[in-house]
Design an enzyme around this catalytic site. Structure first.
Site, PDB file in Angstrom:
ATOM      1  N   THR A   1      16.322 -50.332  -7.500  1.00 56.28           N
ATOM      2  CA  THR A   1      17.049 -51.303  -6.299  1.00 56.28           C
ATOM      3  C   THR A   1      18.487 -50.561  -5.955  1.00 56.28           C
ATOM      4  O   THR A   1      18.928 -50.543  -4.589  1.00 56.28           O
ATOM      5  CB  THR A   1      17.165 -52.719  -6.768  1.00 56.28           C
ATOM      6  OG1 THR A   1      15.910 -53.264  -6.679  1.00 56.28           O
ATOM      7  CG2 THR A   1      18.089 -53.557  -5.676  1.00 56.28           C
TER       8      THR A   1
ATOM      9  N   THR B   1      15.760 -52.137 -12.459  1.00 52.03           N
ATOM     10  CA  THR B   1      15.968 -53.117 -13.458  1.00 52.03           C
ATOM     11  C   THR B   1      14.744 -53.827 -14.413  1.00 52.03           C
ATOM     12  O   THR B   1      14.972 -54.275 -15.512  1.00 52.03           O
ATOM     13  CB  THR B   1      16.781 -54.314 -13.045  1.00 52.03           C
ATOM     14  OG1 THR B   1      15.979 -55.016 -12.197  1.00 52.03           O
ATOM     15  CG2 THR B   1      18.141 -53.849 -12.635  1.00 52.03           C
ATOM     16  N   ASP B   2      13.664 -53.458 -13.554  1.00 47.63           N
ATOM     17  CA  ASP B   2      12.305 -54.363 -14.151  1.00 47.63           C
ATOM     18  C   ASP B   2      11.791 -53.846 -15.548  1.00 47.63           C
ATOM     19  O   ASP B   2      11.518 -54.463 -16.459  1.00 47.63           O
ATOM     20  CB  ASP B   2      11.205 -54.148 -13.216  1.00 47.63           C
ATOM     21  CG  ASP B   2      11.347 -54.983 -12.060  1.00 47.63           C
ATOM     22  OD1 ASP B   2      12.503 -55.948 -11.914  1.00 47.63           O
ATOM     23  OD2 ASP B   2      10.720 -54.801 -10.901  1.00 47.63           O
TER      24      ASP B   2
ATOM     25  N   SER C   1      11.025 -49.127 -10.699  1.00 45.81           N
ATOM     26  CA  SER C   1      10.864 -48.762 -12.309  1.00 45.81           C
ATOM     27  C   SER C   1       9.334 -49.629 -12.605  1.00 45.81           C
ATOM     28  O   SER C   1       9.038 -49.377 -13.770  1.00 45.81           O
ATOM     29  CB  SER C   1      11.906 -49.575 -13.007  1.00 45.81           C
ATOM     30  OG  SER C   1      12.000 -50.693 -13.138  1.00 45.81           O
TER      31      SER C   1
HETATM   32  N1  ASP Z   1      11.921 -53.074  -8.199  1.00 45.09           N
HETATM   33  C1  ASP Z   1      13.063 -52.604  -8.815  1.00 45.09           C
HETATM   34  C2  ASP Z   1      12.911 -51.713  -9.926  1.00 45.09           C
HETATM   35  O1  ASP Z   1      12.842 -50.627  -9.806  1.00 45.09           O
HETATM   36  C3  ASP Z   1      13.845 -53.693  -9.080  1.00 45.09           C
HETATM   37  C4  ASP Z   1      15.459 -53.381  -9.413  1.00 45.09           C
HETATM   38  O2  ASP Z   1      15.756 -52.245  -9.524  1.00 45.09           O
HETATM   39  O3  ASP Z   1      16.184 -54.033  -9.652  1.00 45.09           O
HETATM   40  O4  ASP Z   1      12.824 -52.150 -10.956  1.00 45.09           O
END
Ligand code: ASP
Length: 348
Positions: A33, A110-111, A77
């Site tokens: 993100t 973050t995932d 991620s």
């Molecule tokens: N979908 C995103 C990821 O790559 C969410 C994020 O980065 O917060 O994990």
């Protein structure tokens, strides 16, 4: 005129020297993100920003550190894989071996960030800081948290206090240790928390300050030919009867299994039977818990409880979450399949 030119040159040279003296941080970007923007055509967020563009959002960082960027992947991620972990960790180790590099920052979705951070914590051999960072709000959102998080991450990467503390996640002005931290909220910018023990410290423009250090750390260095086996996680829930485990055995090959058990690490007697079949094939099984904090312990003797699971050679995951227990099991399996030796990795 000549005098003015000389003064100007002297200023430029002084400026360049000052910049050259600043510590060097390498930013390895992987996506997430922090690097996405809204695309009105696709009606959703898509990968958009390179590492260089991320840095454009924090121009003041030039007064704090020299920063070089490099792309390792451009993924959400949820597409992170053990193969990318290997590539990333090898690159982090190479980069940190360079004496001029003070620390590494990895930008990441973050995932699965906590899994990647723990993988790096276990496999990076340098004492220099490794900081994993992302954002909850996309780069195209007005109050995105990305630039602030990245700026703080770079500050931690050059902090002498961060040396020897392993991999850390820096978001929302907080520093958390890779082994301990977990994503606690789908949307909140303060999503990364160490529920059981609290943060290590704070990071902001005003400085980096640690209040405690992570003590349960170990290193399992990668070899040039290290391959990671297939380790799956099966969760227990009311009525779980082990059929997913049997499906995994049929689908094979299965190199290891982590159970997200109940409470202290319990499963139903029906699931116990399936786990026994896994153990009969000498496949290692690690028992974690779906509870957010606390250790698993063999206190109860009933079939499916800790005592019975340990008796058939299951290994207890201490207080590691199922997803972190899987990371450790994958790496420990590069060294041994023997129950007692595997248990030692989870006791450290
Ligand atoms: N979908 C995103 C990821 O790559 C969410 C994020 O980065 O917060 O994990």
């Amino acid at each position: 005129m000549r005098h003015l030119t000389a003064t100007f040159l002297a200023l430029v040279v002084t400026g360049l020297c000052a910049a050259a003296e600043l510590p060097l941080v390498k930013v390895l970007s992987t996506g997430g993100t922090i690097a996405i923007r809204y695309d009105p055509v696709q009606k959703g967020f898509v990968p958009a920003l390179s590492g260089e563009q991320l840095l454009e959002g924090i121009p003041d960082i030039k007064t704090v550190a020299r920063v070089e960027v490099e792309s390792v992947a451009t993924i959400g991620s949820s597409d992170m894989t053990p193969d990318i972990w290997l590539k990333l960790s090898r690159r982090v180790n190479e980069v940190l071996a360079d004496p001029v590099v003070a620390g590494v920052v990895v930008t990441h979705g973050t995932d699965t960030m906590e899994e990647t951070a723990y993988f790096l914590d276990l496999t990076v051999t340098s004492q220099k800081p490794v900081v994993v960072v992302g954002a909850q709000r996309a780069a195209s959102i007005k109050d995105t948290d990305g630039p602030r998080n990245l700026s703080n991450a770079i500050r931690v990467a050059i902090s002498p206090e961060a040396v020897g503390k392993g991999a850390m996640i820096v978001m929302n002005d907080e520093i958390n240790a890779a082994r301990e931290v977990t994503k606690t909220s789908t949307l909140d910018v303060g999503t990364f928390r160490t529920l059981e023990f609290g943060k290590l410290g704070y990071a902001s423009e005003d400085g980096v300050r640690f209040y405690r250090a992570p003590l349960r750390r170990q290193t399992i260095p990668l070899a040039a030919d290290t391959r990671l086996g297939r380790v799956e996680i099966v969760m227990h829930y009311a009525g779980a009867d082990g059929r997913l485990i049997r499906a995994l055995l049929k689908d094979g090959p299965l190199d290891g299994l982590v159970i997200a058990g109940l409470g202290l690490g319990h499963v139903s007697s029906a699931m116990f039977d399936a786990i026994e079949e896994v153990r009969a094939r000498t496949i290692p099984v690690v028992i974690s818990t779906r509870v957010y904090t606390g250790r698993v312990l063999p206190l109860y003797a009933a079939k499916g409880s800790g005592v019975s699971l340990v008796k058939i050679g299951c290994v207890e995951a201490d207080n590691l979450s199922p997803q972190k227990a899987r990371v450790l099991l994958m790496l420990a399996l590069t060294r041994t399949k023997e129950t007692r030796e595997l248990a030692a990795y989870f006791d450290r």
